[in-house]
Design a protein around this motif. Sequence first.
Motif, PDB file in Angstrom:
ATOM      1  N   ILE A  41       0.833  -1.206   0.000  1.00 29.60           N
ATOM      2  CA  ILE A  41       0.000   0.000   0.000  1.00 29.60           C
ATOM      3  C   ILE A  41       0.868   1.257   0.000  1.00 29.60           C
ATOM      4  CG2 ILE A  41      -1.680   1.334   1.340  1.00 29.60           C
ATOM      5  CD1 ILE A  41      -2.821  -1.321   2.317  1.00 29.60           C
ATOM      6  N   ARG A  44       2.935   6.366   3.123  1.00 25.52           N
ATOM      7  CA  ARG A  44       2.140   7.599   3.084  1.00 25.52           C
ATOM      8  C   ARG A  44       0.657   7.276   2.955  1.00 25.52           C
ATOM      9  NH1 ARG A  44       1.808  13.078   1.488  1.00 25.52           N
ATOM     10  NH2 ARG A  44       0.191  13.442  -0.066  1.00 25.52           N
ATOM     11  N   ARG A  45       0.326   6.410   2.014  1.00 26.16           N
ATOM     12  CA  ARG A  45      -1.079   6.063   1.797  1.00 26.16           C
ATOM     13  C   ARG A  45      -1.705   5.413   3.018  1.00 26.16           C
ATOM     14  NH1 ARG A  45      -0.319   3.276  -3.242  1.00 26.16           N
ATOM     15  NH2 ARG A  45       0.591   5.069  -4.211  1.00 26.16           N
ATOM     16  N   LEU A  48      -2.405   8.143   5.481  1.00 26.46           N
ATOM     17  CA  LEU A  48      -3.509   9.014   5.059  1.00 26.46           C
ATOM     18  C   LEU A  48      -4.855   8.303   5.127  1.00 26.46           C
ATOM     19  CD1 LEU A  48      -1.865  10.943   2.083  1.00 26.46           C
ATOM     20  CD2 LEU A  48      -2.325  11.781   4.407  1.00 26.46           C
ATOM     21  N   TYR A  49      -4.858   6.983   4.986  1.00 21.13           N
ATOM     22  CA  TYR A  49      -6.111   6.229   5.091  1.00 21.13           C
ATOM     23  C   TYR A  49      -6.481   5.920   6.541  1.00 21.13           C
ATOM     24  CZ  TYR A  49      -5.620   5.206   0.062  1.00 21.13           C
ATOM     25  OH  TYR A  49      -5.492   5.285  -1.296  1.00 21.13           O
ATOM     26  N   TRP A 169       0.043  14.755   5.017  1.00 20.55           N
ATOM     27  CA  TRP A 169      -0.404  15.067   3.660  1.00 20.55           C
ATOM     28  C   TRP A 169       0.531  16.075   3.001  1.00 20.55           C
ATOM     29  CZ3 TRP A 169      -2.713  19.707   1.781  1.00 20.55           C
ATOM     30  CH2 TRP A 169      -3.205  19.591   0.476  1.00 20.55           C
ATOM     31  N   GLU A 174       5.847   9.449  -0.388  1.00 24.08           N
ATOM     32  CA  GLU A 174       5.546   8.026  -0.583  1.00 24.08           C
ATOM     33  C   GLU A 174       6.813   7.322  -1.024  1.00 24.08           C
ATOM     34  OE1 GLU A 174       4.364   5.021   0.099  1.00 24.08           O
ATOM     35  OE2 GLU A 174       2.419   5.995  -0.097  1.00 24.08           O
TER      36      GLU A 174
END
Length: 194
Positions: A41, A44-45, A48-49, A169, A174
Amino acid sequence: MYFSATIFLMLGFTVPTLTSLSVASTNFIFTVAALLLIDRIGRRRILLYSIPFMALGLIATAFGFSESGVTTIDAQGPALTQSAAIFILAMIILYVASYAIGLGNVPWMQSELFPLNVRSMGSGVATATNWGANFIVGLTFLPLMDALGASWTFALYSIVCVFGWIAIWRIYPETVGISLEQVSGLLEHGWGVR
């Protein structure tokens, strides 16, 4: 997690230590899930999720406490209905699951962001920062519960999550699909995500 038994005692659970085991089990299960998913994944993602769910779990817990009438650790509020206590437990479990899959793991896997010549120093500073933040939360939780009440304490921590999400953010790059040599150059020209 340090004070989950205290929280569950406030909520009227008859065996608060056993109830807090559900929180610890959630942490374990989602930590393992994070270890399996993080490289697919991306760091970073995944942050953020997961952080919005942390904030949601905390603000819903704050709402649950405000509706329950239980305010502080020492004060005995009105008897909670079983559904109110289970709602707060579920929201704490949502928070812990989100934490374990994101902020509970990603900060420990940051060494690749540092160039080789400062990697050990950078990892040491990052580790000290992680433990320092842990210390601050552990040190302030019970005094905040006494000073602000349960509802405002959880709301305050939810706000901290929102600010953390904004910072991630804006500045956290990433690293998925990037070679180790390229990763160390991501922050070469300052903070910011391109």
